[in-house]
Design a protein around this motif. Structure first.
Motif, short mmCIF file in Angstrom:
data_model
loop_
_atom_site.label_atom_id
_atom_site.label_comp_id
_atom_site.label_asym_id
_atom_site.label_seq_id
_atom_site.Cartn_x
_atom_site.Cartn_y
_atom_site.Cartn_z
N ASP A 199 0.78 -1.16 0.04
CA ASP A 199 0.13 0.18 0.07
C ASP A 199 0.79 1.35 -0.08
O ASP A 199 0.56 2.31 -0.72
CB ASP A 199 -0.94 0.03 1.20
CG ASP A 199 -2.05 -1.01 1.19
OD1 ASP A 199 -2.36 -1.47 -0.05
OD2 ASP A 199 -2.63 -1.38 1.96
N TYR A 200 1.88 1.20 0.74
CA TYR A 200 2.84 2.27 1.00
C TYR A 200 3.66 2.53 -0.74
O TYR A 200 3.44 3.66 -1.10
CB TYR A 200 3.99 2.12 2.10
CG TYR A 200 5.22 3.00 1.84
CD1 TYR A 200 5.02 4.37 2.36
CD2 TYR A 200 6.33 2.72 1.30
CE1 TYR A 200 6.01 5.30 2.60
CE2 TYR A 200 7.40 3.70 1.35
CZ TYR A 200 7.12 4.75 2.13
OH TYR A 200 8.10 5.69 2.05
N ILE A 201 4.05 1.52 -1.36
CA ILE A 201 4.62 1.85 -2.62
C ILE A 201 3.30 2.19 -3.62
O ILE A 201 3.69 3.18 -4.26
CB ILE A 201 5.46 0.54 -3.12
CG1 ILE A 201 6.59 0.26 -2.00
CG2 ILE A 201 5.90 0.76 -4.41
CD1 ILE A 201 7.79 1.31 -1.94
N ASP A 202 2.29 1.61 -3.53
CA ASP A 202 1.04 2.01 -4.47
C ASP A 202 1.05 3.43 -4.27
O ASP A 202 0.92 4.30 -5.38
CB ASP A 202 -0.06 1.11 -4.01
CG ASP A 202 -1.21 1.52 -5.02
OD1 ASP A 202 -2.00 2.38 -4.55
OD2 ASP A 202 -1.07 0.87 -6.03
N LEU A 205 3.91 5.47 -5.86
CA LEU A 205 3.29 5.33 -7.53
C LEU A 205 2.22 6.70 -7.99
O LEU A 205 2.50 7.32 -8.88
CB LEU A 205 3.01 4.10 -7.94
CG LEU A 205 4.09 2.94 -7.74
CD1 LEU A 205 3.52 1.60 -7.97
CD2 LEU A 205 5.09 3.24 -8.81
N GLY A 206 1.42 6.54 -7.05
CA GLY A 206 0.26 7.50 -7.60
C GLY A 206 0.93 8.95 -7.29
O GLY A 206 0.45 9.89 -8.33
N ARG A 207 1.50 9.10 -6.34
CA ARG A 207 2.19 10.50 -6.33
C ARG A 207 3.45 10.89 -7.25
O ARG A 207 3.47 11.94 -8.06
CB ARG A 207 2.89 10.65 -5.01
CG ARG A 207 2.07 11.04 -3.71
CD ARG A 207 2.96 11.42 -2.55
NE ARG A 207 2.75 10.19 -1.54
CZ ARG A 207 3.63 10.22 -0.62
NH1 ARG A 207 4.57 11.24 -0.40
NH2 ARG A 207 3.80 9.27 0.23
N LEU A 216 13.48 5.23 -10.11
CA LEU A 216 12.61 4.15 -10.55
C LEU A 216 11.38 3.87 -10.46
O LEU A 216 10.60 3.69 -11.47
CB LEU A 216 13.50 2.81 -9.89
CG LEU A 216 13.30 1.45 -10.62
CD1 LEU A 216 14.45 0.61 -10.32
CD2 LEU A 216 12.15 0.69 -10.32
N LEU A 217 10.73 4.56 -9.23
CA LEU A 217 9.31 4.27 -9.08
C LEU A 217 8.67 5.29 -9.98
O LEU A 217 7.48 4.92 -10.67
CB LEU A 217 8.99 4.82 -7.68
CG LEU A 217 9.29 3.80 -6.62
CD1 LEU A 217 8.64 3.96 -5.27
CD2 LEU A 217 8.79 2.36 -6.86
N THR A 218 9.22 6.46 -10.34
CA THR A 218 8.62 7.31 -11.54
C THR A 218 8.61 6.63 -12.67
O THR A 218 7.62 6.76 -13.51
CB THR A 218 9.63 8.77 -11.40
OG1 THR A 218 9.28 9.22 -10.28
CG2 THR A 218 8.99 9.46 -12.61
N ASP A 219 9.63 5.88 -13.22
CA ASP A 219 9.80 5.28 -14.43
C ASP A 219 8.76 4.21 -14.48
O ASP A 219 8.03 3.98 -15.46
CB ASP A 219 11.11 4.54 -14.59
CG ASP A 219 12.20 5.48 -14.82
OD1 ASP A 219 12.07 6.87 -15.28
OD2 ASP A 219 13.44 5.10 -14.81
N LEU A 220 8.58 3.49 -13.32
CA LEU A 220 7.33 2.43 -13.34
C LEU A 220 6.08 3.07 -13.41
O LEU A 220 5.17 2.63 -14.32
CB LEU A 220 7.54 1.68 -12.00
CG LEU A 220 8.74 0.68 -12.06
CD1 LEU A 220 8.50 0.01 -10.56
CD2 LEU A 220 8.35 -0.56 -12.93
N ALA A 221 5.85 4.18 -12.78
CA ALA A 221 4.62 4.75 -12.84
C ALA A 221 4.26 5.54 -14.08
O ALA A 221 3.18 5.26 -14.79
CB ALA A 221 4.35 6.03 -11.77
N ARG A 232 -1.06 -0.98 -11.22
CA ARG A 232 -0.54 -0.26 -10.21
C ARG A 232 -0.09 -1.23 -9.14
O ARG A 232 0.93 -0.96 -8.37
CB ARG A 232 -1.32 0.87 -9.39
CG ARG A 232 -1.36 2.36 -10.18
CD ARG A 232 -0.86 3.51 -9.30
NE ARG A 232 -1.49 3.47 -8.02
CZ ARG A 232 -1.96 4.66 -7.49
NH1 ARG A 232 -2.44 5.53 -8.34
NH2 ARG A 232 -2.32 4.58 -6.30
N ARG A 233 -1.08 -2.00 -8.81
CA ARG A 233 -0.66 -3.09 -7.95
C ARG A 233 0.35 -3.99 -8.03
O ARG A 233 1.41 -4.22 -7.35
CB ARG A 233 -1.80 -3.88 -7.60
CG ARG A 233 -2.98 -3.10 -6.86
CD ARG A 233 -2.68 -2.48 -5.60
NE ARG A 233 -2.40 -3.26 -4.60
CZ ARG A 233 -2.35 -2.78 -3.19
NH1 ARG A 233 -2.27 -1.43 -3.04
NH2 ARG A 233 -2.40 -3.49 -2.10
#
Length: 409
Positions: A199-202, A205-207, A216-221, A232-233
Motif C-alpha cells: 500500500d505504501y509503494i502504491d 506510485l500515485g504521487r 525508478l518508481l517514477t519510471d514504473l509509474a 499499479r498493484r
C-alpha cells in the motif's frame, strides 16, 4: 541407473539445521555431512514435506539453470520457507517468483538502473553517504551499535535514492521488512506487514504520476503503469521487492562481514592497508562466499521429471539449494572453511545462479566495497565492544546476520 526415493519422513535431516556452537560463520555440520555423502539427498522441512536438497556447487549451478526447475511458489510441491511465506505467496507476486517468459518481461522493466555502468556511476554518491555516516559515528558516543549507526542506514539511504522513496519513512519500511524476513513471524503479522508495504509503494506510485522525479518508481509509474504494461498493484509489488531486498541483505552483509573481518585480523590487515581496488573487490567476493547470508536456501519445484545425480526428481517435487555449503565445496574452493580475501571467489553462488540470480548484485558489490574499505580506513582501531559469543546472531532469520553489533575504537 536412477532411482526415485520414497523417504521415511522421520529419517530425513531437517533443513535449515543449526550451526555448531561457537561457529557462527560456518554452515551446519549436519548439512556438510550430507554434502560429503551424496550430491543430492532428501531433507525435511517445517511442514513435514521432504524435498530434494542440493549441496554441491556444480549441481547447484546446473539445476538452477535448468528450465524444468520453477521459481513459482504457487505451484504444488513448492517448498515454502515458512508458514507465513506459504500464505504470502499469492498476495503480492513479483518477477522474482515467476518463470519465463513473464519473469523476463517484468525483470527487463527494472534492469537498466542496476546495470553495472549505471551503478559504477553512483559510486561517488555512495561514498558521500558512507562518509557522512562515519562522520556522525565518529562524532558520537562509544561504544555504538554499528547496525543502527552504519550497516542499516547506509543501504537504506542508497535504495531510497534509487527508488525515489523518502528516507524519512525508513522506520516504517525497516520495521515491516523485519517482520517479513523473520522465520517465526506469525502468518497474520507477515501478511499485514506485506500489505502495508505494498500500500505504501502504491501510494508513492500515485504521487509519482502527478509529481514525477528522477527515480525508478517514477519510471514504473509514468512509463509502465500509464502505458498499461503493469497495473499499479503489480508495480507496487515490484517496488516493495526492490525496497526490502535493497536494504535488508546488504545491511546484514555489512554487519556480518565486519564481525568476520574482526575475527580474522590477518585478513583485516590486508584489507585495511591495501590501496588496490581489485583486492577490495576480491575481499567482497570472498566474504559473500564465506558467509552466504541467504539462510534458508534457494527454493524451487520441478516442472517435469529430471534425472540428475543418480536420482529422479519427479515433477511436482520441491528442491532446496543449500548455497551456504555449495560455497564451501572443496571441489571448487581450496580449503573452503578458511577466509582468504586473496583467493578468486568469483564463482560463488551467493547471488544465486541462472535467470533468477540477484538483479541488485552490481549495487550490492559497490556498496560493500565502499563500506568495508571506508569503515576500516577511517576507524583502523575498530573492535568489538563485547565477545563474539555474546552477539545476537539472526538464527531465526531467513537472512543471516546480527541484530546488534556493539563496537568501539
Amino acid at each position: 541407473m536412477t532411482t526415485s526415493l520414497e523417504p521415511e519422513r522421520s529419517a530425513q535431516p531437517e533443513y535449515p539445521a543449526p550451526r555448531a556452537q561457537g561457529c557462527p560463520f560456518d554452515p551446519s555440520p549436519r548439512i556438510r555431512e550430507l554434502q560429503e555423502q551424496a550430491s543430492i539427498t532428501r531433507t525435511s522441512l517445517w511442514d513435514g514435506s521432504t524435498p530434494w536438497l542440493v549441496t554441491r556447487h556444480e549441481d547447484f549451478r546446473a539445476l538452477l539453470a535448468d528450465p524444468r526447475v520453477s521459481a513459482d511458489p504457487t505451484r504444488a510441491g513448492y517448498p515454502s520457507t515458512t508458514p507465513a511465506m506459504l500464505a504470502r505467496r499469492t498476495q503480492a507476486r513479483s518477477f522474482i517468483s515467476m518463470d519465463d517468459p513473464d519473469h523476463a518481461r517484468l525483470r527487463r522493466m527494472v534492469t537498466a538502473p542496476f546495470a553495472i555502468k549505471r551503478i559504477e556511476a553512483m559510486r561517488s554518491a555512495i561514498q558521500r553517504i558512507v562518509d557522512g555516516l562515519l562522520n556522525d559515528l565518529l562524532a558520537g558516543p562509544k561504544p555504538v551499535d554499528l547496525v543502527q549507526a552504519f550497516a542499516l542506514p547506509m543501504p537504506s539511504l542508497v535504495i531510497c535514492e534509487l527508488l525515489g522513496v523518502p528516507y524519512e519513512d525508513h522506520g516504517f519500511f525497516q520495521q515491516n521488512s523485519r517482520l517479513l524476513v523473520k522465520r517465526d513471524t506469525p502468518t497474520e503479522d507477515a501478511l499485514a506487514a506485506q500489505q502495508r508495504l505494498v500500500d505504501y509503494i502504491d501510494d508513492l506510485l500515485g504521487r509519482k504520476l502527478t509529481d514525477p522525479g528522477d527515480d525508478l518508481l517514477t519510471d514504473l509509474a509514468t512509463q509502465r503503469v500509464r502505458a498499461g504494461e503493469l497495473t499499479r498493484r503489480e508495480a507496487a509489488a515490484m517496488g516493495m521487492l526492490l525496497l526490502v531486498a535493497g536494504h535488508e541483505t546488504t545491511a546484514n552483509m555489512i554487519a556480518l562481514g565486519t564481525v568476520a573481518l574482526l575475527e580474522h585480523p590477518d585478513q583485516l590487515t590486508l584489507l585495511r592497508e591495501t590501496e588496490d581496488p581489485k583486492l577490495v573487490a576480491g575481499a567482497v567476493e570472498e566474504l559473500l562466499r564465506y558467509l552466504t547470508i541467504v539462510h534458508m536456501g534457494r527454493r524451487r519445484v520441478a516442472l517435469a521429471d529430471i534425472e540428475y545425480g543418480g536420482v529422479t526428481i519427479r515433477a511436482g517435487e520441491g528442491i532446496v539449494f543449500a548455497g551456504e555449503v555449495g560455497n564451501r565445496d572443496p571441489e571448487v574452493f581450496a580449503d573452503p572453511d578458511r577466509l582468504d580475501i586473496t583467493r578468486d571467489a568469483r564463482r560463488h553462488v551467493a547471488f544465486g545462479f541462472g535467470v533468477h540470480q540477484c538483479l541488485g548484485q552490481p549495487l550490492a558489490r559497490v556498496e560493500l566495497q565502499v563500506a568495508y574499505a571506508s569503515l576500516f580506513r577511517r576507524i583502523p582501531t575498530l573492535s568489538l565492544a563485547t565477545s563474539v559469543d555474546e552477539l545476537p546472531f539472526k538464527h531465526d532469520g531467513q537472512v543471516y546476520g546480527v541484530y546488534e553489533l556493539p563496537v568501539t575504537w
